[in-house]
Structures are given as structure tokens and as C-alpha cells.
Design a protein around this motif. Sequence first.
Motif, PDB file in Angstrom:
ATOM      1  N   LEU A  76      48.204  67.070 -11.567  1.00  0.00           N
ATOM      2  CA  LEU A  76      49.128  66.196 -12.295  1.00  0.00           C
ATOM      3  C   LEU A  76      49.348  66.675 -13.722  1.00  0.00           C
ATOM      4  CD1 LEU A  76      48.106  62.690 -10.935  1.00  0.00           C
ATOM      5  CD2 LEU A  76      50.030  64.144 -10.250  1.00  0.00           C
ATOM      6  N   ALA A  77      48.324  67.272 -14.326  1.00  0.00           N
ATOM      7  CA  ALA A  77      48.493  67.812 -15.688  1.00  0.00           C
ATOM      8  C   ALA A  77      49.533  68.939 -15.705  1.00  0.00           C
ATOM      9  CB  ALA A  77      47.160  68.304 -16.241  1.00  0.00           C
ATOM     10  N   LEU A  78      49.697  69.613 -14.594  1.00  0.00           N
ATOM     11  CA  LEU A  78      50.698  70.672 -14.499  1.00  0.00           C
ATOM     12  C   LEU A  78      52.128  70.144 -14.573  1.00  0.00           C
ATOM     13  CD1 LEU A  78      49.312  72.899 -11.602  1.00  0.00           C
ATOM     14  CD2 LEU A  78      49.658  73.616 -13.970  1.00  0.00           C
ATOM     15  N   VAL A  79      52.353  68.921 -14.067  1.00  0.00           N
ATOM     16  CA  VAL A  79      53.732  68.460 -13.893  1.00  0.00           C
ATOM     17  C   VAL A  79      54.089  67.199 -14.664  1.00  0.00           C
ATOM     18  CG1 VAL A  79      53.934  69.546 -11.620  1.00  0.00           C
ATOM     19  CG2 VAL A  79      53.211  67.151 -11.787  1.00  0.00           C
ATOM     20  N   VAL A  80      53.112  66.499 -15.214  1.00  0.00           N
ATOM     21  CA  VAL A  80      53.398  65.250 -15.919  1.00  0.00           C
ATOM     22  C   VAL A  80      53.163  65.437 -17.413  1.00  0.00           C
ATOM     23  CG1 VAL A  80      52.818  62.807 -16.175  1.00  0.00           C
ATOM     24  CG2 VAL A  80      52.760  63.865 -13.905  1.00  0.00           C
ATOM     25  N   PRO A  81      54.238  65.454 -18.199  1.00  0.00           N
ATOM     26  CA  PRO A  81      54.062  65.557 -19.652  1.00  0.00           C
ATOM     27  C   PRO A  81      53.245  64.365 -20.157  1.00  0.00           C
ATOM     28  CG  PRO A  81      56.367  65.839 -19.028  1.00  0.00           C
ATOM     29  CD  PRO A  81      55.637  65.370 -17.807  1.00  0.00           C
ATOM     30  N   GLY A  82      52.362  64.638 -21.065  1.00  0.00           N
ATOM     31  CA  GLY A  82      51.523  63.576 -21.617  1.00  0.00           C
ATOM     32  C   GLY A  82      50.156  63.507 -20.985  1.00  0.00           C
ATOM     33  N   LEU A  83      49.976  64.142 -19.824  1.00  0.00           N
ATOM     34  CA  LEU A  83      48.642  64.249 -19.243  1.00  0.00           C
ATOM     35  C   LEU A  83      48.148  65.650 -19.557  1.00  0.00           C
ATOM     36  CD1 LEU A  83      46.304  63.087 -17.610  1.00  0.00           C
ATOM     37  CD2 LEU A  83      47.392  63.984 -15.549  1.00  0.00           C
ATOM     38  N   GLY A  84      47.335  65.742 -20.578  1.00  0.00           N
ATOM     39  CA  GLY A  84      46.866  67.047 -21.029  1.00  0.00           C
ATOM     40  C   GLY A  84      45.699  67.567 -20.212  1.00  0.00           C
ATOM     41  N   TRP A  85      45.432  68.850 -20.433  1.00  0.00           N
ATOM     42  CA  TRP A  85      44.320  69.491 -19.727  1.00  0.00           C
ATOM     43  C   TRP A  85      42.982  68.876 -20.124  1.00  0.00           C
ATOM     44  CZ3 TRP A  85      45.317  72.143 -15.605  1.00  0.00           C
ATOM     45  CH2 TRP A  85      46.572  72.731 -15.476  1.00  0.00           C
ATOM     46  N   ALA A  86      42.846  68.489 -21.373  1.00  0.00           N
ATOM     47  CA  ALA A  86      41.588  67.877 -21.824  1.00  0.00           C
ATOM     48  C   ALA A  86      41.357  66.549 -21.113  1.00  0.00           C
ATOM     49  CB  ALA A  86      41.591  67.681 -23.334  1.00  0.00           C
ATOM     50  N   ALA A  87      42.396  65.739 -20.984  1.00  0.00           N
ATOM     51  CA  ALA A  87      42.267  64.458 -20.280  1.00  0.00           C
ATOM     52  C   ALA A  87      41.913  64.693 -18.813  1.00  0.00           C
ATOM     53  CB  ALA A  87      43.566  63.656 -20.401  1.00  0.00           C
ATOM     54  N   ALA A  88      42.598  65.639 -18.187  1.00  0.00           N
ATOM     55  CA  ALA A  88      42.301  65.962 -16.786  1.00  0.00           C
ATOM     56  C   ALA A  88      40.856  66.434 -16.639  1.00  0.00           C
ATOM     57  CB  ALA A  88      43.272  67.030 -16.283  1.00  0.00           C
ATOM     58  N   ALA A  89      40.406  67.256 -17.585  1.00  0.00           N
ATOM     59  CA  ALA A  89      39.034  67.771 -17.522  1.00  0.00           C
ATOM     60  C   ALA A  89      38.004  66.658 -17.692  1.00  0.00           C
ATOM     61  CB  ALA A  89      38.829  68.851 -18.582  1.00  0.00           C
TER      62      ALA A  89
END
Length: 158
Positions: A76-89
Amino acid sequence: MYGTAVLGGGLGVGAVVVRGELSLWAVVLVGLVAFDLFGGAAANATAAAKRTFHAPGRAARHRLGFVAAHGQPFLLALVVPGLGWAAAAVIYALALAGAVAVTAAPGAVRRPVAFAVTVLAIGVTTVTVSVPDELAWLAPVLFVKLLLGHLLPEESRG
């Protein structure tokens, strides 16, 4: 289970469509992830799933592998602006750390440990991790699916 999956997928798609900022590919991906997580949260709680995941010969490493395979926050971090890699991690790491805590806990306290790490992970993500409003469901549903649904064996009735 399919009803939960369909309604959850609809919730995910509906939330991102209202924003109107995502490509069709991103909307489809959000819908598929929502379908999987919402439906999986319900399905993993069934006795049949519990028998499968906790069958003889299925070790903690199998259950941890299942949790580790859930990289949906990164998709989702790849395709949804506002969901950053840090949040996903952070979301992913909390799911993994929670899974390790649950599987390491002695059987007598595994259930309360699972609930404890789930509510703490939900608390940490909702207070410290910034996700777009339309994905506010992501971390809580992921944690319920994996930490409560997948990792807890069926309770014996007696």
C-alpha cells in the motif's frame, strides 16, 4: 467469512474512491488488501483454520512465516500517497514483534499476551504512525487477523 471480506473490501475501496486521488490500479490494490485482511480476520478465527494452523507438525516457525508474509503495508505504501515507508515499516514490525511475543509465551498465558500485544500495537500505531484517513483500518485489522486470529489455537471446551 466472505461477507466480511466483501464488506471490508467495499469499505477500503469506498474510502479511497471518495478521496478520488488514486489510480484505478491503486483502488484495486486497496480493495484486494482490504478483502484479504477483513476476510482473513474472520476466517482465521474459525475452528477449521485453527485446526489447520495449529495441527501437529505445524511449529511456531510456520505461524511466524505466515505473519512475515503479510507485507501489505509495504504494497500500500507503493500506491497510496501519504502512507510512507516508515509508517509501513512500523506497522509491519509491530505485527512481527507481536507474533514473536505470542509464540514465545507459554500456553497458559498465550491468549492474554496476544490480546495485550494487539491492543498495544493498535495504540502505538494510532498514536504515533501517520496514515491517510482512508487507511485507518489497516493496522488494527492486520493485528487482529494475525495476532488474535492466526496465532491463537482453538480453546478446548470442557
